[in-house]
Design a protein around this motif. Structure first.
Motif, PDB file in Angstrom:
ATOM      1  N   ASP A   1      -5.023   3.203  -2.668  1.00 60.57           N
ATOM      2  CA  ASP A   1      -4.550   1.792  -2.055  1.00 60.57           C
ATOM      3  C   ASP A   1      -5.105   1.175  -0.780  1.00 60.57           C
ATOM      4  O   ASP A   1      -5.725   0.161  -1.120  1.00 60.57           O
ATOM      5  CB  ASP A   1      -3.193   1.583  -2.140  1.00 60.57           C
ATOM      6  CG  ASP A   1      -2.308   1.996  -3.675  1.00 60.57           C
ATOM      7  OD1 ASP A   1      -2.952   1.847  -4.622  1.00 60.57           O
ATOM      8  OD2 ASP A   1      -1.134   1.945  -3.430  1.00 60.57           O
ATOM      9  N   LEU A   2      -5.096   1.930  -0.006  1.00 56.96           N
ATOM     10  CA  LEU A   2      -5.565   1.559   1.400  1.00 56.96           C
ATOM     11  C   LEU A   2      -7.120   1.363   1.301  1.00 56.96           C
ATOM     12  O   LEU A   2      -7.513   0.535   1.814  1.00 56.96           O
ATOM     13  CB  LEU A   2      -5.284   2.365   2.530  1.00 56.96           C
ATOM     14  CG  LEU A   2      -5.801   2.293   3.848  1.00 56.96           C
ATOM     15  CD1 LEU A   2      -5.195   0.751   4.283  1.00 56.96           C
ATOM     16  CD2 LEU A   2      -5.285   3.184   4.962  1.00 56.96           C
TER      17      LEU A   2
ATOM     18  N   LEU B   1      -1.400  -4.753   9.776  1.00 55.96           N
ATOM     19  CA  LEU B   1      -0.633  -3.396   9.319  1.00 55.96           C
ATOM     20  C   LEU B   1       0.871  -3.830   9.625  1.00 55.96           C
ATOM     21  O   LEU B   1       1.175  -3.968  11.091  1.00 55.96           O
ATOM     22  CB  LEU B   1      -1.045  -2.152  10.155  1.00 55.96           C
ATOM     23  CG  LEU B   1      -0.278  -0.897   9.620  1.00 55.96           C
ATOM     24  CD1 LEU B   1      -0.349  -0.798   8.173  1.00 55.96           C
ATOM     25  CD2 LEU B   1      -0.657  -0.002  10.460  1.00 55.96           C
TER      26      LEU B   1
ATOM     27  N   ALA C   1      -8.033  -1.691  -0.441  1.00 51.15           N
ATOM     28  CA  ALA C   1      -7.865  -2.872   0.539  1.00 51.15           C
ATOM     29  C   ALA C   1      -8.938  -3.244   1.268  1.00 51.15           C
ATOM     30  O   ALA C   1      -9.477  -4.011   1.801  1.00 51.15           O
ATOM     31  CB  ALA C   1      -6.442  -2.923   1.166  1.00 51.15           C
ATOM     32  N   ILE C   2      -9.231  -1.966   2.157  1.00 48.19           N
ATOM     33  CA  ILE C   2     -10.410  -2.000   2.958  1.00 48.19           C
ATOM     34  C   ILE C   2     -11.762  -2.334   2.160  1.00 48.19           C
ATOM     35  O   ILE C   2     -12.474  -3.365   2.555  1.00 48.19           O
ATOM     36  CB  ILE C   2     -10.709  -0.718   3.664  1.00 48.19           C
ATOM     37  CG1 ILE C   2      -9.476  -0.398   4.500  1.00 48.19           C
ATOM     38  CG2 ILE C   2     -11.954  -0.284   4.340  1.00 48.19           C
ATOM     39  CD1 ILE C   2      -9.299   1.056   5.075  1.00 48.19           C
TER      40      ILE C   2
ATOM     41  N   SER D   1      -3.225   6.323  -0.216  1.00 48.44           N
ATOM     42  CA  SER D   1      -4.576   6.477   0.559  1.00 48.44           C
ATOM     43  C   SER D   1      -5.827   5.423  -0.463  1.00 48.44           C
ATOM     44  O   SER D   1      -6.661   4.709   0.158  1.00 48.44           O
ATOM     45  CB  SER D   1      -5.204   7.722   1.112  1.00 48.44           C
ATOM     46  OG  SER D   1      -5.227   8.425  -0.205  1.00 48.44           O
TER      47      SER D   1
ATOM     48  N   LEU E   1      -9.094  -1.412  10.013  1.00 47.89           N
ATOM     49  CA  LEU E   1      -8.035  -2.191   9.838  1.00 47.89           C
ATOM     50  C   LEU E   1      -8.387  -3.435  10.823  1.00 47.89           C
ATOM     51  O   LEU E   1      -8.451  -4.502  10.336  1.00 47.89           O
ATOM     52  CB  LEU E   1      -6.756  -1.620   9.596  1.00 47.89           C
ATOM     53  CG  LEU E   1      -6.516  -0.814   8.596  1.00 47.89           C
ATOM     54  CD1 LEU E   1      -4.897  -0.142   8.545  1.00 47.89           C
ATOM     55  CD2 LEU E   1      -6.846  -1.489   7.242  1.00 47.89           C
TER      56      LEU E   1
ATOM     57  N   GLY F   1     -10.355   6.499  -0.985  1.00 49.97           N
ATOM     58  CA  GLY F   1      -8.916   6.897  -0.777  1.00 49.97           C
ATOM     59  C   GLY F   1      -8.854   8.435  -0.191  1.00 49.97           C
ATOM     60  O   GLY F   1      -8.110   9.288  -0.359  1.00 49.97           O
TER      61      GLY F   1
ATOM     62  N   VAL G   1      -8.948   4.861  11.169  1.00 51.59           N
ATOM     63  CA  VAL G   1      -8.494   3.820   9.841  1.00 51.59           C
ATOM     64  C   VAL G   1      -8.070   2.406  10.792  1.00 51.59           C
ATOM     65  O   VAL G   1      -8.316   1.586  10.229  1.00 51.59           O
ATOM     66  CB  VAL G   1      -7.399   4.565   9.095  1.00 51.59           C
ATOM     67  CG1 VAL G   1      -6.671   3.751   8.129  1.00 51.59           C
ATOM     68  CG2 VAL G   1      -8.138   5.677   8.362  1.00 51.59           C
TER      69      VAL G   1
ATOM     70  N   GLU H   1     -12.938   4.371   1.406  1.00 55.53           N
ATOM     71  CA  GLU H   1     -12.723   3.591   0.403  1.00 55.53           C
ATOM     72  C   GLU H   1     -12.601   4.357  -0.965  1.00 55.53           C
ATOM     73  O   GLU H   1     -12.045   3.473  -1.686  1.00 55.53           O
ATOM     74  CB  GLU H   1     -14.242   2.547   0.419  1.00 55.53           C
ATOM     75  CG  GLU H   1     -14.325   1.708   1.517  1.00 55.53           C
ATOM     76  CD  GLU H   1     -15.587   0.612   1.293  1.00 55.53           C
ATOM     77  OE1 GLU H   1     -16.373   0.898   0.294  1.00 55.53           O
ATOM     78  OE2 GLU H   1     -15.766  -0.205   2.246  1.00 55.53           O
TER      79      GLU H   1
ATOM     80  N   ILE I   1       0.735  -1.248  -0.015  1.00 59.19           N
ATOM     81  CA  ILE I   1       0.049  -0.158   0.143  1.00 59.19           C
ATOM     82  C   ILE I   1       0.950   1.230  -0.170  1.00 59.19           C
ATOM     83  O   ILE I   1       1.749   1.557   0.903  1.00 59.19           O
ATOM     84  CB  ILE I   1      -1.019  -0.058   1.177  1.00 59.19           C
ATOM     85  CG1 ILE I   1      -1.889  -1.331   1.324  1.00 59.19           C
ATOM     86  CG2 ILE I   1      -1.553   1.324   1.191  1.00 59.19           C
ATOM     87  CD1 ILE I   1      -2.897  -1.324   1.826  1.00 59.19           C
ATOM     88  N   ARG I   2       0.800   2.053  -1.117  1.00 55.03           N
ATOM     89  CA  ARG I   2       1.510   3.313  -1.011  1.00 55.03           C
ATOM     90  C   ARG I   2       0.653   4.496  -1.010  1.00 55.03           C
ATOM     91  O   ARG I   2       1.383   5.516  -0.951  1.00 55.03           O
ATOM     92  CB  ARG I   2       2.417   3.147  -2.597  1.00 55.03           C
ATOM     93  CG  ARG I   2       3.312   1.838  -2.652  1.00 55.03           C
ATOM     94  CD  ARG I   2       3.793   2.209  -3.913  1.00 55.03           C
ATOM     95  NE  ARG I   2       4.929   1.023  -4.017  1.00 55.03           N
ATOM     96  CZ  ARG I   2       6.201   0.952  -4.177  1.00 55.03           C
ATOM     97  NH1 ARG I   2       6.661   2.305  -4.282  1.00 55.03           N
ATOM     98  NH2 ARG I   2       6.807   0.091  -4.133  1.00 55.03           N
TER      99      ARG I   2
END
Length: 94
Positions: free
Chosen positions: A8-9, A64, A12-13, A6, A57, A44, A53, A42, A3-4
């Motif tokens: 990407d994060l 993480l 993933a979520i 927000s 997760l 970003g 956050v 979701e 994950i690079r």
């Protein structure tokens, strides 16, 4: 998954939430946020509150790992205690 950003994060979520068959409203209720917050994360949203956050997760069972590039190449794969980091940050704000 590396994950690079927000975005990407957020992806993933969203992916994990869907695999767990949770709709946005149920997930929001579970972590104590609004459905709009889930939508924004979701997608970003870069300014989401870190504590929320991390709670999201955790609720999704997403680990993480804050390894540096140097430690990734070494055989020593020590874990980071994110709870200790958050507790220390809260203590320093008080």
């Amino acid at each position: 998954m590396l994950i690079r950003t927000s975005t990407d994060l957020g992806a993933a979520i969203r992916d994990r939430r869907k695999r767990l068959k949770l709709d946005q409203s149920s997930f929001a209720k579970r972590i104590g946020v609004s459905r709009q917050w889930v939508i924004e994360v979701e997608h970003g949203h870069a300014r989401a509150e870190l504590g929320l956050v991390l709670r999201a997760l955790d609720a999704l069972g997403i680990r993480l790992d804050a390894s540096s590039e140097q430690s990734l190449s070494s055989s020593d794969k020590s874990a980071v205690d994110i709870n200790a980091i958050v507790a220390k940050a809260k203590k320093s704000r008080a």
